[in-house]
Scaffold this motif. Structure first.
Motif, short mmCIF file in Angstrom:
data_model
loop_
_atom_site.label_atom_id
_atom_site.label_comp_id
_atom_site.label_asym_id
_atom_site.label_seq_id
_atom_site.Cartn_x
_atom_site.Cartn_y
_atom_site.Cartn_z
N ASP A 1 32.46 25.15 21.77
CA ASP A 1 31.81 25.37 23.07
C ASP A 1 32.48 26.49 23.87
N ALA A 2 33.16 27.41 23.17
CA ALA A 2 33.87 28.49 23.85
C ALA A 2 32.92 29.30 24.73
N GLN B 1 42.01 28.81 19.50
CA GLN B 1 42.74 27.61 19.10
C GLN B 1 43.74 27.92 18.01
N ALA C 1 36.97 27.17 19.97
CA ALA C 1 36.28 25.89 20.14
C ALA C 1 34.78 26.14 20.02
#
Length: 128
Positions: free
Chosen positions: A74-75, A42, A72
């Motif tokens: 939840d990568a 990101q 993120a």
């Protein structure tokens, strides 16, 4: 911090690669992570921290710039053939795993400048 395990049992906690293939600085740091784990950060920053290490075998000093990527929460990690396992570790767990004081100093710097506060916009690297 992402820890990658290789099929031969080796563990890669921090890449220490020189610039290669004509890449310089940030592009060289960004490429191995995305190629090995297929994630897209990101944000990507120069840390303003350079790790310095003396290599007795070659009687040289390496100065390695450090970069920070924000992912993120939840990568998803998708490994290529160079690695067989991975795990996410906290900064404290990472510090306990790293063998060199300069690496632990780098993690303390990352915690102070990128976790506990927003990084300076001047350090942000624009994707190319």
């Amino acid at each position: 911090m992402l820890e990658l395990g290789a099929p031969g049992g080796e563990v890669e906690r921090q890449g220490r690669r020189g610039f290669r293939g004509g890449l310089r600085g940030a592009p060289s740091a960004r490429r191995p992570r995305s190629a090995k784990s297929r994630w897209s950060p990101q944000g990507f920053w120069a840390s303003s921290f350079c790790e310095q290490i003396y290599l007795a075998a070659t009687d040289t000093v390496e100065i390695v710039p450090a970069f920070v990527a924000r992912l993120a929460g939840d990568a998803q990690v998708h490994l290529n053939g160079e690695h067989s396992t991975f795990r996410w570790v906290t900064l404290d767990e990472a510090a306990a795993l790293l063998p060199f004081g300069s690496q632990r100093d780098l993690l303390a710097h990352v915690r102070r400048e990128f976790v506990e506060r927003e990084p300076s916009p001047f350090l942000r690297l624009v994707p190319r």
